[in-house]
Design a protein around this motif. Structure first.
Motif, mmCIF file in Angstrom:
data_model
loop_
_atom_site.group_PDB
_atom_site.id
_atom_site.type_symbol
_atom_site.label_atom_id
_atom_site.label_comp_id
_atom_site.label_asym_id
_atom_site.label_seq_id
_atom_site.Cartn_x
_atom_site.Cartn_y
_atom_site.Cartn_z
ATOM 1 N N GLY A 324 8.239 5.104 12.123
ATOM 2 C CA GLY A 324 7.522 6.333 12.423
ATOM 3 C C GLY A 324 6.160 6.140 13.040
ATOM 4 N N ASP A 325 5.818 4.912 13.380
ATOM 5 C CA ASP A 325 4.514 4.646 13.975
ATOM 6 C C ASP A 325 4.636 4.691 15.501
ATOM 7 O OD1 ASP A 325 1.877 3.940 14.396
ATOM 8 O OD2 ASP A 325 2.218 1.793 14.076
ATOM 9 N N TYR A 326 4.825 5.881 16.039
ATOM 10 C CA TYR A 326 4.984 6.025 17.484
ATOM 11 C C TYR A 326 3.726 5.570 18.229
ATOM 12 C CZ TYR A 326 8.942 8.993 16.165
ATOM 13 O OH TYR A 326 10.116 9.469 15.640
ATOM 14 N N SER A 493 4.833 14.425 12.432
ATOM 15 C CA SER A 493 4.983 13.506 11.307
ATOM 16 C C SER A 493 6.456 13.299 11.005
ATOM 17 C CB SER A 493 4.276 14.065 10.068
ATOM 18 O OG SER A 493 4.819 15.323 9.733
ATOM 19 N N VAL A 494 6.751 12.191 10.363
ATOM 20 C CA VAL A 494 8.142 11.834 10.057
ATOM 21 C C VAL A 494 8.455 12.221 8.624
ATOM 22 C CG1 VAL A 494 9.822 9.966 10.006
ATOM 23 C CG2 VAL A 494 7.898 9.894 11.606
ATOM 24 N N PRO A 495 9.358 13.178 8.411
ATOM 25 C CA PRO A 495 9.672 13.605 7.044
ATOM 26 C C PRO A 495 10.295 12.476 6.236
ATOM 27 C CG PRO A 495 10.525 15.161 8.678
ATOM 28 C CD PRO A 495 10.110 13.930 9.414
ATOM 29 N N GLY A 496 9.699 12.184 5.113
ATOM 30 C CA GLY A 496 10.281 11.213 4.191
ATOM 31 C C GLY A 496 10.302 9.791 4.688
ATOM 32 N N ALA A 497 9.459 9.432 5.669
ATOM 33 C CA ALA A 497 9.511 8.083 6.224
ATOM 34 C C ALA A 497 8.809 7.083 5.332
ATOM 35 C CB ALA A 497 8.875 8.067 7.605
#
Length: 631
Positions: A324-326, A493-497
């Motif tokens: 999730g670290d775009y 943001s990434v849900p539950g990442a």
């Protein structure tokens, strides 16, 4: 810039047309000037576009309606926003430096004009890829860079091995492209449009984890694995070193191989809503990073070391995407463009100096003969190794930090890969520039620094590799992460990442990653400088693990055994049994039937009147018998 944005891709296209048509009539000086100047002009316009995005925000330019059939509409439109504006600067800026470098590197090549035409065409398609406001325009550029990679990798096509490498790259990319194409069809089926704005706006209303999103992202990821050389579609990239060194720097360091990363960052909302796919991407990225690093440890070809290093660094980028670290992944795209282009061009300068030799076992002692090449490559090596304060340290550290939050176990593997990276890169430096020269006397006699057209790009890239990391200076250093703020409007943001891991001290993690890099540096120095150890000759015995690494874990042989040979056998079966004996046999039999029958009937034409009267009598009798039977 709204009125002139179309010039950014069109100028390199004009260079392709001019140099392509005039390759045999224009002078080499004119060809080099046209090819380089038009890319530089495109860079100047890209700077203006970036400044406009910075001052007024993103803008969309529709050139014309390309396809419009009832409800199906695809405009030929360009989107210039925070993401594409930076990509424009990388493609045109680094692309210009590589064009400038090529003026000196390719000066004596017979295909000079054709080479610059291909380079310009590649830049055009890459610009089209990042400027497109929808998946269709992106896909046109996507396919175009695949075509140009085929042309440039196989540029010296008279060598069968180089032609094979080009074909291999083309075919493996087509495998990934098929997945991408099917993914595009599914995007239209689910969202009713190919436009980024429409697709992403609709996706924002969907729930996380839905099956259509997983399938779409899986297919898009398959496309990315081909273009960005991830497991299992990565073996084409090392073989692509068959092309001239500027090709390696342009296509396989700064632009084409990062297209998959760009596409995923652009489609981040789709991937963020498919957490299972994110985990797959992280695992594949980490596996690719590890495998690439393990193979690079024992390679003796200077370009092959850099090629597998590229595979490994691309794995790092996909690891960042998967956790999730775009921002970190795209940050590494930027820094990688600087230091890997520098390293490839530096390797080209070394190869140029030693009369085409690429085996590091036949180099050594070059730092006094090639001072600019040595100094700039040393900067690139420090940067890729993740030693502060050079650029690679910051981007790699950000990915590792978010990896720790996602999975501490994956973080540990990532740190080990970082240690391997430092070792094989300093191994390259020590074998190439330290010790005594191990080449021939003739090569030693002709050792010289490269011309200014080749060293100036090295110096500029070295500066960028030094200061580029400050684009994403972490707050723990008392700075401001400019890149994160710049990309924030495009990312969600990434849900539950995140895992349940407690956020660690970032400075501590920085110390760990930098510390293992320095340890690997010291070990490599002790082994290859103090002890003057040399890699064994190909005819000598190697240990089991070293042999496995040197032979690239026999992955190409494995693909031959389980993919190519069975397909060859199947195609042979279809050719001999189904095609020749079945289809051709049936068609030919139908054709032979009338031919053979006509041969028999032809025998009735004897020219004997008595025979004809006899046959008439037989005919009359047959008619009478038929009539009696019917009665």
């Amino acid at each position: 810039m709204d009125k002139y944005i179309w010039l950014i891709p069109v100028l390199p296209l004009a260079g392709f047309i001019i140099n392509g048509l005039g390759r045999n009539t224009l002078s080499k000086k004119m060809i080099g000037f046209i090819g380089s100047f038009l890319v530089f002009a495109s860079f100047a316009l890209s700077v203006a576009a970036f400044l406009q995005v910075r001052s007024t925000g993103a803008f969309n330019v529709t050139l014309y309606d390309w396809i419009h059939v009832e409800y199906f509409k695809i405009p030929f439109a360009f989107l210039v926003d925070q993401l594409s504006s930076i990509m424009l600067l990388i493609i045109t800026g680094v692309g210009f430096l590589i064009h400038l470098y090529s003026i000196g590197y390719m000066h004596d090549d017979e295909g000079y004009g054709k080479f610059f035409a291909y380079l310009n065409l590649f830049v055009f398609f890459m610009l089209l890829l990042v400027l497109g406001s929808n998946y269709v325009i992106l896909f046109i550029g996507w396919e175009g860079v695949g075509l140009c990679s085929y042309l440039l990798i196989g540029f010296w096509y008279n060598n069968p091995a180089y032609a094979y490498a080009a074909k291999k790259a083309f075919i493996m990319n087509r495998i990934g492209d098929l997945g991408f194409l099917i993914g595009m069809f599914l995007i239209f089926r689910v969202f009713g449009s190919f436009e980024f704005a429409t697709v992403f706006k609709t996706a924002a209303t969907m729930h996380s984890g839905q099956v259509p999103l997983f399938v779409i992202t899986l297919l898009l990821f398959i496309g990315a694995t081909g273009k960005s050389a991830q497991i299992p579609l990565f073996t084409w990239l090392p073989d692509a070193m068959a092309g001239p060194t500027p090709v390696s720097a342009l296509i396989h360091a700064a632009t084409m191989v990062t297209a998959g990363v760009y596409m995923i960052v652009r489609s981040n909302i789709l991937f963020s809503l498919s957490p299972d796919m994110m985990e797959v991407i992280a695992i594949v990225g980490l596996a690719t990073a590890t495998l690439g690093a393990l193979i690079a440890l024992t390679q003796t070809d200077i370009k092959k070391v850099l090629a597998y290093s590229t595979v490994s660094q691309l794995g790092y980028m996909f690891l960042g995407l998967g956790v999730g670290d775009y921002t970190g992944a795209f940050f590494h795209v930027i820094t990688h463009a600087f230091f890997k282009a520098l390293l490839f061009l530096g390797a080209g300068s070394v190869i140029h100096a030693v009369s085409g030799e690429q085996d590091m076992r036949k180099m050594g002692g070059l730092k006094g003969k090639l001072p600019y090449t040595f100094a700039t490559m040393l900067i690139g090596t420090i940067a890729i190794s993740g030693i502060p304060p050079f650029s690679g340290f910051f981007s790699k550290d950000e990915i590792l930090y978010h990896t720790y939050l996602f999975s501490p176990a994956m973080y540990v593997i990532g740190v080990i890969v970082a240690m391997f990276t430092s070792f094989y890169m300093f191994r390259l430096m020590f074998l190439t520039f330290w010790g005594k020269f191990r080449g021939t006397h003739e090569q030693e006699h002709h050792l010289h620094e490269s011309p200014l057209s080749m060293t100036i790009p090295l110096i500029i890239l070295a500066i960028l590799s030094t200061v580029g990391g400050f684009l994403g200076l972490p707050e723990s250093w008392g700075g401001h992460d400019w890149l994160a703020g710049w990309l924030k409007p495009l990312l969600i943001s990434v849900p539950g990442a995140s895992s349940n891991a407690v956020p660690p001290n970032e400075l501590l993690l920085m110390g760990v990653s930098a510390g293992v890099a320095v340890i690997a540096l010291i070990y490599a120095y002790n082994k290859y400088v103090k002890k003057a150890t040399l890699p064994v000759a190909d005819t000598e015995e190697r240990s089991f693990w070293e042999n496995l690494s040197y032979n690239k874990f026999y992955i190409d042989e494995l693909y031959d055994a389980i993919v190519r040979k069975p397909l060859d056998a199947l195609s042979t079966f279809f050719y001999n049994v189904v095609d020749r004996a079945g289809i051709d046999g049936l068609v030919n039999s139908i054709g032979r039937g009338p031919v053979e029958a006509s041969k028999g009937l032809r025998l009735l034409q004897t020219g004997n009147v008595g025979f004809y009267i006899f046959m008439m009598v037989i005919g009359i009798i047959a008619v009478l018998v038929y009539s009696l039977v019917r009665i």
